[in-house]
Design a protein around this motif. Structure first.
Motif, PDB file in Angstrom:
ATOM      1  N   SER A  29       0.806  -1.226   0.000  1.00  0.00           N
ATOM      2  CA  SER A  29       0.000   0.000   0.000  1.00  0.00           C
ATOM      3  C   SER A  29       0.834   1.269   0.000  1.00  0.00           C
ATOM      4  O   SER A  29       0.499   2.247  -0.670  1.00  0.00           O
ATOM      5  CB  SER A  29      -0.954  -0.003   1.200  1.00  0.00           C
ATOM      6  OG  SER A  29      -2.032  -0.901   1.000  1.00  0.00           O
ATOM      7  N   SER A  30       1.951   1.286   0.736  1.00  0.00           N
ATOM      8  CA  SER A  30       2.781   2.492   0.767  1.00  0.00           C
ATOM      9  C   SER A  30       3.495   2.733  -0.548  1.00  0.00           C
ATOM     10  O   SER A  30       3.981   3.842  -0.799  1.00  0.00           O
ATOM     11  CB  SER A  30       3.800   2.410   1.912  1.00  0.00           C
ATOM     12  OG  SER A  30       4.645   1.285   1.748  1.00  0.00           O
ATOM     13  N   GLY A  84       2.071   8.587   0.819  1.00  0.00           N
ATOM     14  CA  GLY A  84       1.755   8.993   2.174  1.00  0.00           C
ATOM     15  C   GLY A  84       1.009   7.964   2.986  1.00  0.00           C
ATOM     16  O   GLY A  84       0.679   8.223   4.149  1.00  0.00           O
ATOM     17  N   TRP A  85       0.779   6.757   2.400  1.00  0.00           N
ATOM     18  CA  TRP A  85       0.026   5.755   3.151  1.00  0.00           C
ATOM     19  C   TRP A  85       0.832   5.267   4.352  1.00  0.00           C
ATOM     20  O   TRP A  85       2.042   5.107   4.281  1.00  0.00           O
ATOM     21  CB  TRP A  85      -0.304   4.553   2.272  1.00  0.00           C
ATOM     22  CG  TRP A  85      -1.172   3.538   2.971  1.00  0.00           C
ATOM     23  CD1 TRP A  85      -2.529   3.518   3.022  1.00  0.00           C
ATOM     24  CD2 TRP A  85      -0.723   2.414   3.737  1.00  0.00           C
ATOM     25  NE1 TRP A  85      -2.971   2.458   3.774  1.00  0.00           N
ATOM     26  CE2 TRP A  85      -1.881   1.760   4.237  1.00  0.00           C
ATOM     27  CE3 TRP A  85       0.528   1.897   4.059  1.00  0.00           C
ATOM     28  CZ2 TRP A  85      -1.805   0.615   5.023  1.00  0.00           C
ATOM     29  CZ3 TRP A  85       0.604   0.768   4.857  1.00  0.00           C
ATOM     30  CH2 TRP A  85      -0.553   0.131   5.320  1.00  0.00           C
ATOM     31  N   SER A  86       0.134   5.016   5.476  1.00  0.00           N
ATOM     32  CA  SER A  86       0.780   4.426   6.638  1.00  0.00           C
ATOM     33  C   SER A  86      -0.188   3.477   7.322  1.00  0.00           C
ATOM     34  O   SER A  86      -1.411   3.539   7.101  1.00  0.00           O
ATOM     35  CB  SER A  86       1.253   5.502   7.622  1.00  0.00           C
ATOM     36  OG  SER A  86       0.154   6.255   8.105  1.00  0.00           O
ATOM     37  N   VAL A  87       0.354   2.612   8.148  1.00  0.00           N
ATOM     38  CA  VAL A  87      -0.460   1.626   8.862  1.00  0.00           C
ATOM     39  C   VAL A  87      -1.510   2.342   9.702  1.00  0.00           C
ATOM     40  O   VAL A  87      -1.234   3.349  10.347  1.00  0.00           O
ATOM     41  CB  VAL A  87       0.437   0.750   9.763  1.00  0.00           C
ATOM     42  CG1 VAL A  87      -0.410  -0.191  10.605  1.00  0.00           C
ATOM     43  CG2 VAL A  87       1.420  -0.037   8.916  1.00  0.00           C
ATOM     44  N   GLN A 126      -4.295   3.528   8.268  1.00  0.00           N
ATOM     45  CA  GLN A 126      -5.158   4.132   7.264  1.00  0.00           C
ATOM     46  C   GLN A 126      -5.843   3.034   6.455  1.00  0.00           C
ATOM     47  O   GLN A 126      -5.378   1.890   6.427  1.00  0.00           O
ATOM     48  CB  GLN A 126      -4.340   5.022   6.327  1.00  0.00           C
ATOM     49  CG  GLN A 126      -3.688   6.215   6.984  1.00  0.00           C
ATOM     50  CD  GLN A 126      -2.878   7.036   5.987  1.00  0.00           C
ATOM     51  OE1 GLN A 126      -2.661   6.629   4.857  1.00  0.00           O
ATOM     52  NE2 GLN A 126      -2.435   8.196   6.420  1.00  0.00           N
ATOM     53  N   ARG A 139      -6.516   0.664   3.556  1.00  0.00           N
ATOM     54  CA  ARG A 139      -5.534   0.148   2.612  1.00  0.00           C
ATOM     55  C   ARG A 139      -5.736   0.751   1.221  1.00  0.00           C
ATOM     56  O   ARG A 139      -6.848   1.135   0.854  1.00  0.00           O
ATOM     57  CB  ARG A 139      -5.618  -1.373   2.546  1.00  0.00           C
ATOM     58  CG  ARG A 139      -5.208  -2.047   3.834  1.00  0.00           C
ATOM     59  CD  ARG A 139      -5.091  -3.548   3.669  1.00  0.00           C
ATOM     60  NE  ARG A 139      -6.388  -4.208   3.563  1.00  0.00           N
ATOM     61  CZ  ARG A 139      -6.542  -5.463   3.142  1.00  0.00           C
ATOM     62  NH1 ARG A 139      -5.500  -6.179   2.759  1.00  0.00           N
ATOM     63  NH2 ARG A 139      -7.732  -6.002   3.098  1.00  0.00           N
ATOM     64  N   LYS A 181      -0.825  -4.705   4.976  1.00  0.00           N
ATOM     65  CA  LYS A 181      -0.265  -3.657   4.123  1.00  0.00           C
ATOM     66  C   LYS A 181      -0.526  -3.892   2.641  1.00  0.00           C
ATOM     67  O   LYS A 181      -0.108  -3.086   1.801  1.00  0.00           O
ATOM     68  CB  LYS A 181       1.240  -3.526   4.371  1.00  0.00           C
ATOM     69  CG  LYS A 181       1.597  -3.102   5.792  1.00  0.00           C
ATOM     70  CD  LYS A 181       3.095  -2.957   5.977  1.00  0.00           C
ATOM     71  CE  LYS A 181       3.444  -2.570   7.406  1.00  0.00           C
ATOM     72  NZ  LYS A 181       4.915  -2.420   7.590  1.00  0.00           N
TER      73      LYS A 181
END
Length: 336
Positions: free
Chosen positions: A248-249, A254-257, A259, A261, A297
């Motif tokens: 996902s990142s 800017g994705w982080s755990v 949030q 997916r 993720k």
């Protein structure tokens, strides 16, 4: 939604032996593996059964040596440590081959023969890929690894003795130029996935076979881990294929755990961007779904490996077969 059936799926990047070294038994069912998984916080998605259920016929299987860091205090600190990790993983592939779980493929003719003889009990075809070249002592050591079956090498992961890499800017070192030259001369393909820009362009100028087994588009997610449009054009100009990563990142900036997916539609947008730059014929899969992360993720809709085909519904119908495996199959049987 059920994943669409795919007549052929080829994954450009899986860390099978690395997972086995962490205590995962990939011969178990996914449910059984999850119930006793030694890796906490990253729910497993990959087993040999899951790969069969997805229709996966071939993958690029890594020899990945983990360097020492504050997060990985038992990683390697020198060449000898890196070599020991890679040799242990090589032995794991041999064990699986003896058990009929995999078949190590050493050239295009072997890939073609493997793809021509599918069957419910057929082993997974594995092309050996060294991710990060620190296990190689120097250019003179390369024939040993070729003899062991390694056919693709990525000189960097982070920084190595050979090249600048992910989050570690820099060119090829003198040893790196010697290694890439030796790779070219021995017909070993260069995986550009983790190379920093400076190292990438130096390596490309030396003229080895060139692919990117697992790299998304920098136009959509910034950072030197991803390919710029110019890099993608260089890979395509060499006849290579670029594998899409299911992290996902790497899919949504800017994705982080914690949030939601990333969506498969977001990953499809990376594919469409590459297609606009180099054409659909150079886009494939490089899921990396067992590469140090789990279901948490992966993109939404990917709960286990057999769900990988769900990405195809987000692609143009005419592109689906090629992205699923046809483009890698063409490269493997004509340029490998």
């Amino acid at each position: 939604m059920r994943a669409p059936a795919s007549p052929l799926l080829i994954d450009g990047h899986l860390d099978l032996a690395w997972n086995a070294a962490q205590g995962r038994d990939l011969t178990l069912s996914l449910g059984t593996l999850r119930a006793g998984d030694p890796l906490k916080g990253e729910t497993a998605t990959v087993t040999f059964g899951e790969l069969r259920a997805a229709g996966t016929r071939v993958c690029f299987g890594t020899l990945f040596a983990l360097p020492r860091s504050p997060e990985s205090p038992h990683g390697y600190a020198d060449h000898a440590g890196a070599r020991a990790q890679a040799l242990a993983q090589l032995e794991q592939y041999r064990h699986w081959e003896d058990a009929g779980q995999v078949r190590v493929l050493r050239g295009g003719a072997e890939v073609a023969a493997h793809l021509a003889s599918p069957g419910p009990g057929s082993p997974l075809g594995v092309v050996l890929l060294m991710e990060g070249a620190d296990p190689v002592r120097d250019a003179d050591d390369l024939p040993f690894w070729v003899g062991a079956g390694v056919r693709v090498i990525g000189p960097a992961w982070g920084r190595t003795r050979y090249a600048g890499g992910t989050d570690a800017p820099g060119p090829l070192t003198a040893e790196g130029r010697e290694l890439v030259t030796a790779m070219r001369d021995l017909g070993v393909t260069l995986d550009a996935s983790h190379l920093d820009d400076a190292a990438f362009w130096e390596a490309a100028e030396l003229g080895p076979r060139l692919i990117a087994t697992h790299a998304n588009s920098r136009a959509r997610v910034p950072g030197n881990r991803h390919l710029s449009d110019e890099m993608a054009r260089a890979v395509a100009a060499a006849g290579g294929v670029i594998g899409l990563v299911f992290l996902s990142s790497f899919v949504r900036p800017g994705w982080s755990v914690g949030q939601p997916r990333a969506r498969l539609a977001d990953l499809a947008a990376h594919a469409a961007h590459y297609a606009g730059v180099v054409g659909w014929a150079h886009v494939g899969l490089g899921t990396d779904l067992d590469g140090g992360f789990g279901r948490e993720k992966a993109p939404a809709g990917i709960g286990r490996y057999r769900d990988v085909g769900r990405l195809l519904t987000h692609l143009p119908p005419g592109a689906r077969e090629g992205v699923a495996g046809g483009n890698w199959a063409r490269w493997l049987t004509t340029l490998f």
